[in-house]
Design a protein around this motif. Structure first.
Motif, mmCIF file in Angstrom:
data_model
loop_
_atom_site.group_PDB
_atom_site.id
_atom_site.type_symbol
_atom_site.label_atom_id
_atom_site.label_comp_id
_atom_site.label_asym_id
_atom_site.label_seq_id
_atom_site.Cartn_x
_atom_site.Cartn_y
_atom_site.Cartn_z
ATOM 1 N N SER A 89 -3.425 -5.755 -5.465
ATOM 2 C CA SER A 89 -2.791 -4.452 -5.249
ATOM 3 C C SER A 89 -1.855 -4.438 -4.052
ATOM 4 C CB SER A 89 -3.863 -3.374 -5.051
ATOM 5 O OG SER A 89 -4.674 -3.671 -3.924
ATOM 6 N N THR A 115 1.191 -4.627 -2.296
ATOM 7 C CA THR A 115 2.585 -4.598 -2.765
ATOM 8 C C THR A 115 3.451 -3.811 -1.786
ATOM 9 O OG1 THR A 115 1.761 -4.566 -5.044
ATOM 10 C CG2 THR A 115 4.079 -4.019 -4.709
ATOM 11 N N ASN A 117 3.934 6.025 -5.147
ATOM 12 C CA ASN A 117 3.983 4.693 -5.749
ATOM 13 C C ASN A 117 3.085 3.688 -5.039
ATOM 14 O OD1 ASN A 117 5.967 5.415 -7.711
ATOM 15 N ND2 ASN A 117 7.539 5.301 -6.107
ATOM 16 N N SER A 149 0.205 1.348 -4.240
ATOM 17 C CA SER A 149 -0.665 0.674 -5.207
ATOM 18 C C SER A 149 -2.017 0.287 -4.646
ATOM 19 C CB SER A 149 0.036 -0.592 -5.722
ATOM 20 O OG SER A 149 0.336 -1.473 -4.648
#
Length: 613
Positions: A113, A115, A294, A296
């Motif tokens: 995850s 990112t 957004n 993550s």
């Protein structure tokens, strides 16, 4: 590394910042803002701080400030952080583990995850760049060979392709000499240390620094490589092959590209991997973060929008709390501030020891009163003058008159390493010679000056001009030292932070705030040539003791070494601690789950748990 404490209880390094007459986006004004909840909802929170943000790169000499790290901590995940009990908790970037003791090998595994906000994975290139930049192993120039901006203190671009200079230094990364082992997918990185190192857990990827600025953005700006994967590989290749030309341009961008003092038009500079994104920044007024839809990672924030509003005047900040303009502050603690805050209905005031300690350091390399060169290289004469000045410091008087009104239990801090009351503190203090410099010893100081054969040495004392508590201390120091025969020039300057290490002063009064509890956390303050050693102190025997301390993993064996290190520093006249800063956390009742910890980033450590109602 320690953070230069230019926030909270220290004066800001910039000029005076006036609370804006306008209300920034997201201001609660009269306390508005709806709900909270696991994903923040439409909730708004306003935080007061006394120094503006100026850099996304908290690892450079210029970016190394609490005002920056509180923002980057909320914008980026990490491999570990401290809770309010100073227990290390696992971060959200992945896991870190020691896989071998001899040699010491440490493995970082990035979570799937992890990112960056532009969709690029966080992986090996990012932490390898962090290592290379902080290690100093790739630098081909020394600090004195590079130029800095006179106003900001930021390093200027180096045009010579044969010169590499990353404006950073950290003891842990410097012990990693070889390029690490990187998995094919870049998700696993194993570093091998050249020797044992007790604080490996805090060396890379920890706390507000995270893994630093994104490697693919650095390469994009330095090498013109637009493709993120190709950019990351270019960084890895440059480091592995020790490509001087490439590393020179990479270092230039790493040093300065991420500095800005108002909202940037370059979205690359605010690429992040944590739950908050920067959406607005008015120079000297406020900075607004908003939950990134957004994101993550696994962290869920309880507040949708956080606005940090800047004002260096602690009483003005308290007034802003009373007016409903600010919800939570940790201002400079004074008796007046505490009383004013406690008089406000619907406001909680928590008082305790903070993360910062006050101290005075002396300058060894500026041809001033403490520099041997001023006495034809006579080390002993310079040391006697240093010791004489330290004997005059009215440490007990400062605590009695300035600090005890805030904390009746406050005491003089007598250890450079340890907080009063911490395990081992009494043992260290008993053997570190601090009792010889208890403070206000005018007769003893006069005897040392007479022994040195030095009359009326002039000492320029640097401190934050607008910081009332610092100004009070400077006055008390001046009065005491002049009784012993010194001439004190009060060099109050709101830009004091950018002057540290420039040789224009002889003694400095400011605070250090720790980022870790590790025994190497203070190493860069007094090791020869290190980043935080602003006074130019150098002692080869002490450097050897620091080397020994770094490889000593048993706590019972660390205390005698710390005692000997402090004894050497104090007898050399490096400087003296004065007190542990009292800390006030002041917040309106609409804010829940407020907590603080005694290392940076203090009350921001659990920002994701904040709720407002």
């Amino acid at each position: 590394m320690k953070k230069r404490y230019l926030g909270l209880a220290a004066s800001v390094a910039a000029g005076a910042l006036v609370l804006s007459a306008c209300t920034p986006p997201g201001s609660s004004g009269d306390g508005g803002g709806e709900g909270g909840g696991g994903e923040g909802g439409d909730s708004l929170l306003n935080v007061g701080w006394n120094e503006p943000f100026r850099s996304m790169n908290t690892m450079t000499a210029n970016g190394n400030a609490v005002a920056n790290s509180i923002v980057t901590y909320m914008m980026n995940d990490n491999f570990g952080y401290y809770d309010d009990n100073l227990e290390v908790q696992e971060g959200d970037l992945g896991t870190v583990e020691q896989v071998s003791e001899d040699p010491l090998q440490v493995k970082y595994t990035f979570a799937d995850s992890a990112t960056w906000s532009d969709g690029t994975p966080v992986d090996a290139a990012d932490i390898v760049l962090q290592w290379a930049a902080q290690s100093s192993n790739f630098n081909t120039a020394e600090e004195e060979e590079v130029s800095r901006d006179e106003e900001s203190g930021a390093i200027e671009e180096i045009e010579d392709e044969e010169t590499v200079f990353f404006d950073s230094a950290s003891i842990g990364p410097s012990l990693i000499k070889d390029f690490p082992e990187v998995s094919e997918d870049g998700k696993e990185v194993t570093f091998e240390y050249s020797q044992a190192f007790a604080d490996w857990r805090y060396s890379l990827g920890f706390g507000a620094d995270g893994v630093g600025v994104p490697a693919h953005i650095v390469a994009k700006k330095a090498l013109g490589e637009e493709d993120p994967e190709a950019a990351k590989q270019a960084v890895l290749d440059a480091i592995e092959n020790e490509d001087t030309a490439a590393l020179s341009t990479i270092a230039n961008e790493w040093n300065t590209a991420f500095d800005f003092t108002s909202m940037t038009d370059d979205e690359d500079l605010i690429v992040h991997n944590g739950p908050y994104k920067m959406v607005d920044f008015a120079e000297g007024q406020y900075l607004t973060l908003e939950a990134d839809e957004n994101y993550s990672g696994p962290k869920e924030v309880g507040v949708n929008q956080v606005t940090i509003r800047y004002n260096e005047d602690p009483m003005a900040s308290v007034q802003a709390v009373e007016n409903g303009e600010i919800d939570i502050i940790q201002p400079q603690a004074t008796a007046d501030v505490k009383s004013a805050a406690e008089a406000i209905d619907g406001v909680t005031v928590e008082s305790e020891d903070g993360a910062t300690y006050e101290h005075v350091d002396l300058t060894y390399d500026n041809n001033g009163p403490f520099d041997p060169e001023s006495y034809d290289g006579d080390e002993e004469t310079a040391k006697l003058v240093r010791q004489a000045f330290l004997k005059t410091l009215p440490r007990e008087q400062i605590v009695e008159t300035i600090i005890k009104p805030l904390n009746e239990e406050a005491t003089v801090r007598d250890s450079l390493y340890m907080v009063p009351g911490a395990p081992g503190y009494d043992e260290v203090v008993a053997g570190n010679s601090s009792d010889e410099f208890a403070g206000g010893d005018i007769e003893g100081a006069q005897e040392l000056l007479e022994e040195a054969g030095v009359e009326a040495p002039t000492v320029r004392l640097l401190y934050g001009a607008s910081n009332e508590r610092r100004a009070q201390q400077a006055t008390l120091i001046k009065e005491s030292a002049e009784q012993a025969g010194f001439e004190i020039v009060e060099d109050g300057d709101d830009n004091w932070g950018t002057r540290l290490g420039d040789g224009t002063y002889d003694a400095s009064l400011f605070g250090w705030q720790s980022t870790t509890t590790g025994i190497s956390n203070s190493d860069a303050n007094w090791r020869t040539g290190q980043q935080n050693n602003y006074g130019g102190y150098s002692n080869e025997e002490l450097d050897d003791m620091l080397d020994e301390l770094m490889v000593t993993t048993e706590e019972s064996e660390q205390t005698p070494l710390v005692t000997e290190i402090e004894k050497t520093l104090i007898e050399d006249g490096f400087g003296m601690p004065i007190f542990q800063h009292p800390e006030l956390t002041i917040y309106r009742d609409r804010v829940q789950n407020v907590s603080t910890t005694t290392v940076s980033p203090t009350m921001f450590w659990n920002y994701w748990e904040w709720q407002v109602s």
